[in-house]
Design a protein around this motif. Structure first.
Motif, PDB file in Angstrom:
ATOM      1  N   GLY A  84      28.256  33.511  43.259  1.00 31.51           N
ATOM      2  CA  GLY A  84      29.738  33.315  43.682  1.00 31.51           C
ATOM      3  C   GLY A  84      31.361  34.182  43.000  1.00 31.51           C
ATOM      4  O   GLY A  84      31.283  33.920  41.540  1.00 31.51           O
ATOM      5  N   LEU A  85      32.709  33.775  43.728  1.00 29.02           N
ATOM      6  CA  LEU A  85      33.517  34.443  42.920  1.00 29.02           C
ATOM      7  C   LEU A  85      34.092  32.128  43.228  1.00 29.02           C
ATOM      8  O   LEU A  85      34.236  32.022  44.071  1.00 29.02           O
ATOM      9  N   THR A  86      35.421  32.692  42.334  1.00 28.05           N
ATOM     10  CA  THR A  86      36.520  31.926  42.856  1.00 28.05           C
ATOM     11  C   THR A  86      38.292  32.273  42.574  1.00 28.05           C
ATOM     12  O   THR A  86      38.413  33.438  41.910  1.00 28.05           O
ATOM     13  N   LEU A  87      38.499  32.147  43.933  1.00 28.47           N
ATOM     14  CA  LEU A  87      39.703  32.383  43.874  1.00 28.47           C
ATOM     15  C   LEU A  87      41.359  30.872  43.542  1.00 28.47           C
ATOM     16  O   LEU A  87      41.272  30.480  44.062  1.00 28.47           O
ATOM     17  N   ARG A  88      41.441  32.098  42.812  1.00 26.76           N
ATOM     18  CA  ARG A  88      42.558  30.639  42.394  1.00 26.76           C
ATOM     19  C   ARG A  88      43.962  31.095  42.621  1.00 26.76           C
ATOM     20  O   ARG A  88      44.997  32.432  42.478  1.00 26.76           O
ATOM     21  N   LEU A  89      44.842  30.183  43.225  1.00 24.41           N
ATOM     22  CA  LEU A  89      46.359  30.339  43.421  1.00 24.41           C
ATOM     23  C   LEU A  89      47.170  29.676  43.036  1.00 24.41           C
ATOM     24  O   LEU A  89      46.804  28.533  42.474  1.00 24.41           O
ATOM     25  N   THR A  90      48.133  30.207  41.800  1.00 26.09           N
ATOM     26  CA  THR A  90      48.924  29.554  41.592  1.00 26.09           C
ATOM     27  C   THR A  90      50.496  29.114  41.770  1.00 26.09           C
ATOM     28  O   THR A  90      50.969  30.732  41.612  1.00 26.09           O
ATOM     29  N   PHE A  91      50.913  28.582  42.174  1.00 33.10           N
ATOM     30  CA  PHE A  91      53.068  27.919  42.751  1.00 33.10           C
ATOM     31  C   PHE A  91      53.475  27.018  41.356  1.00 33.10           C
ATOM     32  O   PHE A  91      53.191  26.440  40.972  1.00 33.10           O
ATOM     33  N   PRO A  92      54.881  27.958  41.161  1.00 35.90           N
ATOM     34  CA  PRO A  92      55.645  26.681  40.487  1.00 35.90           C
ATOM     35  C   PRO A  92      55.715  25.599  40.938  1.00 35.90           C
ATOM     36  O   PRO A  92      56.100  25.355  42.652  1.00 35.90           O
TER      37      PRO A  92
END
Length: 112
Positions: A84-92
């Motif tokens: 599978g895959l991992t989507l990573r969202l990073t926000f300040p």
């Protein structure tokens, strides 16, 4: 300080041959991407073979990246060790204080 959201699936993932085929299909050079999986963020690129109500038009991940950037964040995709895959969202941190109030997650009919 930052806020990180990771979404992981347990699907088959995408192998290198599939990524190369997609790049060729859409006239893109996979070598120009630091991470070959970033190809999936290109507008119009779709990894599915059929269009449905929810997939196949090459809009989804491009829209996710655009929304993340608008909030001064980033988005990345990586392969999982198992599958599978991992989507990573990073926000300040400053952005996340405001944006988390509007975050809705659904899984099927379940709202989390």
């Amino acid at each position: 300080m930052e806020t990180i959201i990771e979404l992981t699936d347990n699907g088959n993932g995408i192998d290198d041959a599939t990524l190369q085929s997609l790049a060729h299909k859409y006239g893109l050079d996979l070598a120009t991407f630091e991470n070959p999986l970033d190809l999936l963020f290109e507008s119009g690129v779709s990894s599915t073979t059929a269009v449905s109500l929810t997939s196949g038009r090459g809009v989804g991940t491009a829209a996710v990246l655009a929304a993340a950037v608008k909030l001064k964040g980033t988005a990345s995709i990586r392969r999982n060790a198992q599958r599978g895959l991992t989507l990573r969202l990073t926000f300040p941190r400053a952005t996340s204080l405001y944006s988390t109030q509007t975050l809705n997650i659904r899984s099927g009919k379940e709202r989390i």
